[in-house]
Design an enzyme around this catalytic site. Structure first.
Site, short mmCIF file in Angstrom:
data_model
loop_
_atom_site.label_atom_id
_atom_site.label_comp_id
_atom_site.label_asym_id
_atom_site.label_seq_id
_atom_site.Cartn_x
_atom_site.Cartn_y
_atom_site.Cartn_z
CB CYS B 115 -1.08 1.71 -14.23
SG CYS B 115 -2.06 0.59 -13.19
CB CYS B 118 -3.54 -3.58 -14.01
SG CYS B 118 -4.67 -2.33 -13.36
CB SER B 119 -3.30 -1.38 -18.13
OG SER B 119 -4.54 -2.01 -17.93
CB CYS B 120 -5.18 2.61 -13.89
SG CYS B 120 -5.85 1.27 -12.91
#
Lengths: 117, 215
Positions: B115, B118-120
């Site tokens: 991602c 961000c951090s999906c």
């Protein structure tokens, strides 16, 4: 622009700790964000965008590239999103934090810390 | 007569502060208590989420999906066609995974998930993302130099193997279907699931035969 070597987690596996969360507050930040998304109080894309912006800001400021920075960015992102959606005000957050701080300081060690209504 | 012992006062002050949670923890307490008061979140739901994601929900869920896909070609087909629907057969759906797309490794293709924003990550089937997945280094380098990143994870790819990098978003997340290890004919779902590593479902692990050797 390259980052200072000490800020780079090489190899990546060194960042792969056994515990899912380093501290309870880190889990609570994600839990609040996910629950607010579930109940449609915030959108997943707004959360993703604001978290991305906070992570970029932390990176640009030279913060260490680790999970602590990630969760601090997530906390700032959640605060910003709640402020921008008018769910909370910065005065409310500041005042409530002070109340919690006073509650901790005035509660004997070992006793549960609670806010007095 | 009252005495003013600065040393003692400093000691008491330090002791009191040592019981104070960190600034971040206090900020979180402030947020949570305000959100609960306003009816925006429920503290039991928050606690249940933390407990579930700290202990129960993790990559074993994803591993079961992969094992089923290896054993049942029609399930694999359903997973590749519509992973969001296919994982409901396990009751693992949820907004935390959003729309899910499964991508299959072959002898000529390796898939890697990141991602960049961000951090999906598909929480509901893989649990909370590993720390390295959230680092700026991984988020930027996985796209720019995937082969070097893979090498750092111990994955050496033949030049003929094409690397496909998938950038997750809040709306669409990915699950890599790793190749089934050799000599596992006759194995059941549970045995096969035990071979599937979390990293293999993100794409930072490839050869599950070698994992079996270490087990």
């Amino acid at each position: 622009m390259s980052k200072p070597e000490e800020n780079r987690p090489l190899p990546f596996v060194t960042e792969d700790g056994d515990t899912v969360f380093g501290e309870a507050w880190q889990a609570q930040v994600l839990a609040m964000a996910e629950n607010l998304i579930s109940s449609s109080k915030i959108t997943a894309s707004d959360w993703s965008n604001i978290l991305g912006a906070e992570l970029r800001k932390a990176d640009a400021a030279g913060a260490p590239d680790n999970s602590e920075t990630y969760y601090l960015s997530a906390l700032s992102a959640l605060e910003s999103l709640l402020l921008s959606n008018d769910h909370l005000t910065s005065d409310e957050i500041r005042a409530r934090k002070e109340i919690w701080e006073r509650a901790y300081l005035s509660t004997p060690h070992g006793q549960p810390v609670e806010l007095k209504n | 007569m009252a005495t003013f012992d600065t040393k003692n006062i400093t000691k008491i002050h330090q002791a009191l502060h040592s019981h104070l949670p960190s600034d971040s923890a206090l900020r979180v307490k402030a947020l949570e208590s305000l959100l609960v008061e306003k009816g925006l979140v429920n503290s039991e739901t928050i606690d249940a989420w933390v407990e579930a994601y700290s202990e129960e929900i993790g990559p074993k869920r994803g591993a079961k999906i992969i094992a089923k896909a290896w054993l049942d070609p029609s399930y694999k087909q359903r997973l590749l066609e519509d992973a969001t629907a296919a994982i409901t057969e396990f009751d693992y759906h949820g907004h935390a995974t959003a729309h899910l797309k499964a991508v299959e490794n072959t002898s000529s293709v390796h898939n890697l998930v990141v991602c960049t924003l961000c951090s999906c990550y598909p929480f509901s089937i893989l649990g909370v993302a590993p720390n390295w997945y959230k680092t700026a280094a991984y988020r930027s380098r996985a796209v720019r130099e995937p082969r070097s990143v893979l090498l750092e994870f111990g994955v050496t790819l033949d030049d003929k193997v094409k690397v496909q990098v998938w950038d997750s978003t809040a709306e669409l997340r990915y699950l890599v279907i790793p190749q089934r290890p050799q000599d596992t004919e006759g194995w059941n779902e549970e045995q096969l699931a035990a071979l599937v590593t979390r990293n293999s479902m993100i794409g930072t692990d490839r050869d599950l035969n070698s994992n079996r050797g270490e087990a």
